[in-house]
Motif scaffolding. Structure first.
Motif, PDB file in Angstrom:
ATOM      1  N   UNK A 105     -24.851 -65.576  26.413  1.00 32.90           N
ATOM      2  CA  UNK A 105     -25.489 -66.364  27.476  1.00 32.90           C
ATOM      3  C   UNK A 105     -26.173 -67.626  26.975  1.00 32.90           C
ATOM      4  N   UNK A 106     -25.684 -68.192  25.845  1.00 32.53           N
ATOM      5  CA  UNK A 106     -26.134 -69.540  25.496  1.00 32.53           C
ATOM      6  C   UNK A 106     -25.657 -70.457  26.606  1.00 32.53           C
ATOM      7  N   UNK A 138     -29.770 -68.113  19.838  1.00 37.46           N
ATOM      8  CA  UNK A 138     -28.861 -66.989  19.599  1.00 37.46           C
ATOM      9  C   UNK A 138     -29.555 -65.865  18.835  1.00 37.46           C
ATOM     10  N   UNK A 139     -30.637 -66.208  18.118  1.00 39.60           N
ATOM     11  CA  UNK A 139     -31.369 -65.173  17.378  1.00 39.60           C
ATOM     12  C   UNK A 139     -32.465 -64.560  18.233  1.00 39.60           C
ATOM     13  N   UNK A 156     -33.681 -61.990  25.405  1.00 40.77           N
ATOM     14  CA  UNK A 156     -34.014 -62.347  24.024  1.00 40.77           C
ATOM     15  C   UNK A 156     -33.908 -61.127  23.107  1.00 40.77           C
ATOM     16  N   UNK A 157     -34.355 -59.990  23.607  1.00 43.47           N
ATOM     17  CA  UNK A 157     -34.229 -58.750  22.829  1.00 43.47           C
ATOM     18  C   UNK A 157     -32.764 -58.422  22.581  1.00 43.47           C
ATOM     19  N   UNK A 158     -31.960 -58.549  23.646  1.00 45.28           N
ATOM     20  CA  UNK A 158     -30.533 -58.220  23.536  1.00 45.28           C
ATOM     21  C   UNK A 158     -29.832 -59.159  22.553  1.00 45.28           C
ATOM     22  N   UNK A 159     -30.247 -60.428  22.546  1.00 47.04           N
ATOM     23  CA  UNK A 159     -29.607 -61.401  21.652  1.00 47.04           C
ATOM     24  C   UNK A 159     -29.814 -61.058  20.188  1.00 47.04           C
ATOM     25  N   UNK A 197     -16.968 -72.424  24.908  1.00 45.65           N
ATOM     26  CA  UNK A 197     -17.788 -72.124  26.084  1.00 45.65           C
ATOM     27  C   UNK A 197     -17.722 -70.628  26.382  1.00 45.65           C
ATOM     28  N   UNK A 198     -16.529 -70.065  26.265  1.00 44.19           N
ATOM     29  CA  UNK A 198     -16.364 -68.638  26.553  1.00 44.19           C
ATOM     30  C   UNK A 198     -17.211 -67.789  25.608  1.00 44.19           C
ATOM     31  N   UNK A 199     -17.197 -68.126  24.310  1.00 45.79           N
ATOM     32  CA  UNK A 199     -17.956 -67.291  23.367  1.00 45.79           C
ATOM     33  C   UNK A 199     -19.455 -67.451  23.607  1.00 45.79           C
ATOM     34  N   UNK A 200     -19.863 -68.653  24.070  1.00 41.89           N
ATOM     35  CA  UNK A 200     -21.275 -68.859  24.398  1.00 41.89           C
ATOM     36  C   UNK A 200     -21.694 -68.094  25.639  1.00 41.89           C
ATOM     37  N   UNK A 201     -20.718 -67.712  26.427  1.00 42.23           N
ATOM     38  CA  UNK A 201     -21.027 -66.878  27.590  1.00 42.23           C
ATOM     39  C   UNK A 201     -21.327 -65.436  27.170  1.00 42.23           C
ATOM     40  N   UNK A 202     -20.862 -65.046  25.980  1.00 41.23           N
ATOM     41  CA  UNK A 202     -21.080 -63.659  25.553  1.00 41.23           C
ATOM     42  C   UNK A 202     -22.565 -63.408  25.306  1.00 41.23           C
TER      43      UNK A 202
END
Lengths: 226, 348
Positions: free
Chosen positions: B53-54, A135-136, B78-81, B46-51
């Protein structure tokens, strides 16, 4: 002093130079094959962990291949492995004798074991940490080095300790096919000539080596656990 | 700020396939605190992990801050995360690193020098009010302190979005309040958009502006937190609200035949719910005065949601039969929800 020692263990004192050489051989075998096994086992353990289904570099064919290979070599008794890898040992090291000749079979004997140790050490890691790192914006490489390995130092140290002790065990067997070392020394003098004092001293030395390995391992674990 | 467009997420295949999220579309505005509430297994995590993309959705697109994440390469993602902070129920701090090390973790490769990182970490720790804990290890911290560290870490790369996945579910009520007010404070001062996943209605009540209610992978109801509380439409929403209100206790008391709820002939027990945004009129006094009935309030539970009072009271109404009936009618006219729970008007 010397008199007392000669009284206690006459044959050991007679074979003292041989004993020192055997001890040195054992230590050399453990160090060399240990070092190579450590690197290879670490690599394979990480590979198994990150290519597993659901892991960060999921790769089913690769995972299955490595997993099966590790299991295969784990299931071959070492004494058979010793003779089985002789051709490879001759090709790589030029000999199947002495310490040089023992490295290849010892590596084959301990890498699969250590890979599993590493795999289970890394499996202890809370998956939440990997998720947090993702996530980071961490890359797979970063996650391997900065999360998996860095956060599992203590668990890997425990696995390393166990592997080194079992490796010490294997060196004794390697001695039987011409590698020398304490195992060979104990069999040749202690068993074959029925000189019990030689066997006893060898055992004491091996116990001491195990204690030292476990002491160092314990220190590393303690230092890296917070 | 966040656009979820027809998101679905399935796990497994064939007969064992699980549809964790089914065709969810949500639009979350910049700077708001958006709540997603549902019981365990509703698909909200699961929905929040879609935000970020985990979890990669099986179908649908995710757009955050104008970039369609579902179309990015691994490196771009990765940059966006880095601009989407996330905190978790179990904090997920790295145990072998100090608080400083944890917060500094995402700053490697950000182009900051060692001194700048040191300064930034200290600033973040001060922001979450644990500036003195930089050298402590996570094990030495309380749950609330751990979550503060996790928040500091999530904010390290100055994200525009903060995702909170059950971030207070492992904390006691007092600590929950403190963490929620910290999140609210960050939302107000940094303008960061916050998505809160929770199964606790109290969390929604405390900080959310808008809420989506999830059930079996679908969003069944969404809207302003106040209107969701005041006029829940779906059964699942109603059962959520029930968990936070004391007004339900009356049913237990009636079932147990408690002395408090034993009625004299002619009396009845009512539950009054205030569903209008401003019940500033003194409707209870008014009913009592106008119709000459006695209103005995057994208990009341009124809370402030989004700045307006919401909730109700449970009362025993007594008096002459026609007057009681007229008083009840009056209350209904005044837009008070009236439920008659026990009626002794025909007891004699």
């Amino acid at each position: 002093m010397r008199e007392t020692l000669i009284n206690w263990m006459p044959h050991v004192m007679e074979q003292l130079p041989d004993l020192w050489e055997a001890l040195a051989d054992t230590l050399l075998m453990v160090l060399w094959s240990g070092a190579v096994s450590f690197l290879l086992g670490l690599f394979l353990g990480v590979l198994l962990t990150v290519t597993k289904p659901g892991a960060i570099l999921e790769n089913k064919p690769l995972y299955q291949t490595v997993d099966k290979a590790v299991s295969l070599f784990r299931s071959i008794p070492f004494i058979i492995l010793l003779t089985w890898v002789m051709p490879l040992s001759r090709a790589l090291m030029g000999t199947t004798l002495y310490v040089r000749g023992a490295i290849v079979p010892l590596v084959f004997g301990s890498v699969p074991f250590f890979s599993r140790q590493v795999e289970s050490a890394l499996a202890e890691l809370d998956h939440g940490l990997v998720e947090a790192a993702l996530s980071m914006g961490s890359s797979p490489w970063e996650i391997i080095f900065r999360v998996y390995l860095r956060e599992s130092v203590a668990a890997i140290a425990r696995g390393t300790t166990i592997t080194l002790v079992s490796l010490l065990n294997l060196t004794a067997m390697a001695g039987v096919v011409g590698a020398g070392g304490l195992g060979d020394f104990a069999v040749r003098y202690g068993h074959d000539r029925n000189w019990a004092d030689i066997t006893n001293v060898t055992v004491v030395l091996l116990v001491l080596i195990v204690c030292i390995i476990e002491f160092i391992g314990g220190r590393v674990v303690k230092k890296t656990t917070h | 700020m966040i656009e979820l467009n027809h998101i679905s997420k399935d796990f497994g295949a064939g007969r064992r396939q699980v549809h964790a999220v089914r065709d969810v579309s949500l639009s979350i505005e910049k700077g708001e605190i958006f709540g997603i509430i549902g019981f365990s297994g509703a698909g909200k995590s699961t929905l929040v992990r879609c935000v970020n993309l985990l979890e990669r959705p099986t179908a649908g697109t995710v757009t955050v801050d104008g970039r369609e994440l579902t179309a990015l390469s691994a490196k771009e993602l990765r940059q966006a995360r880095r601009k989407i902070g996330m905190i978790f129920q179990h904090f997920n701090l790295m145990p072998s690193r100090t608080v400083f090390g944890n917060v500094a973790y995402p700053l490697r490769g950000s182009g900051l020098s060692k001194a700048e990182i040191r300064e930034k970490v200290q600033k973040l720790l001060d922001l979450v009010e644990i500036g003195d804990k930089a050298d402590a290890y996570p094990r030495q911290l309380s749950g609330g302190q751990k979550q503060r560290v996790a928040i500091a870490r999530a904010l390290a790369n100055d994200p525009s979005v903060l995702l909170c996945d059950e971030a207070t579910s492992a904390l006691d009520p007092q600590t929950t309040k403190a963490i929620l007010s910290l999140i609210k404070h960050l939302n107000e001062t940094l303008g960061i958009t916050v998505v809160v996943i929770t199964h606790e209605m109290a969390v929604v009540k405390e900080i959310c502006g808008r809420v989506a209610v999830m059930e079996q992978g679908r969003v069944v109801e969404q809207g302003e937190a106040f209107s969701i509380f005041a006029k829940p439409k779906e059964p699942v929403t109603r059962s959520f609200i029930r968990t936070t209100s004391n007004l339900q206790k009356i049913e237990e008391l009636i079932a147990q035949d408690s002395p408090i709820v034993r009625l004299k002939p002619g009396e009845l027990i009512v539950r009054l719910n205030y569903v209008e945004r401003s019940p500033s009129e003194p409707v209870i006094s008014e009913a009592s005065l106008r119709y000459g009935v006695v209103l005995n309030i057994i208990f009341a539970d009124i809370e402030i949601v989004q700045g307006a009072p919401i909730g109700g009271t449970v009362a025993i109404i007594g008096g002459e039969r026609e007057k009681v009936t007229a008083a009840v009618k009056y209350l209904i006219e005044k837009n008070v929800g009236v439920e008659v729970l026990k009626d002794a008007r025909d007891a004699d």
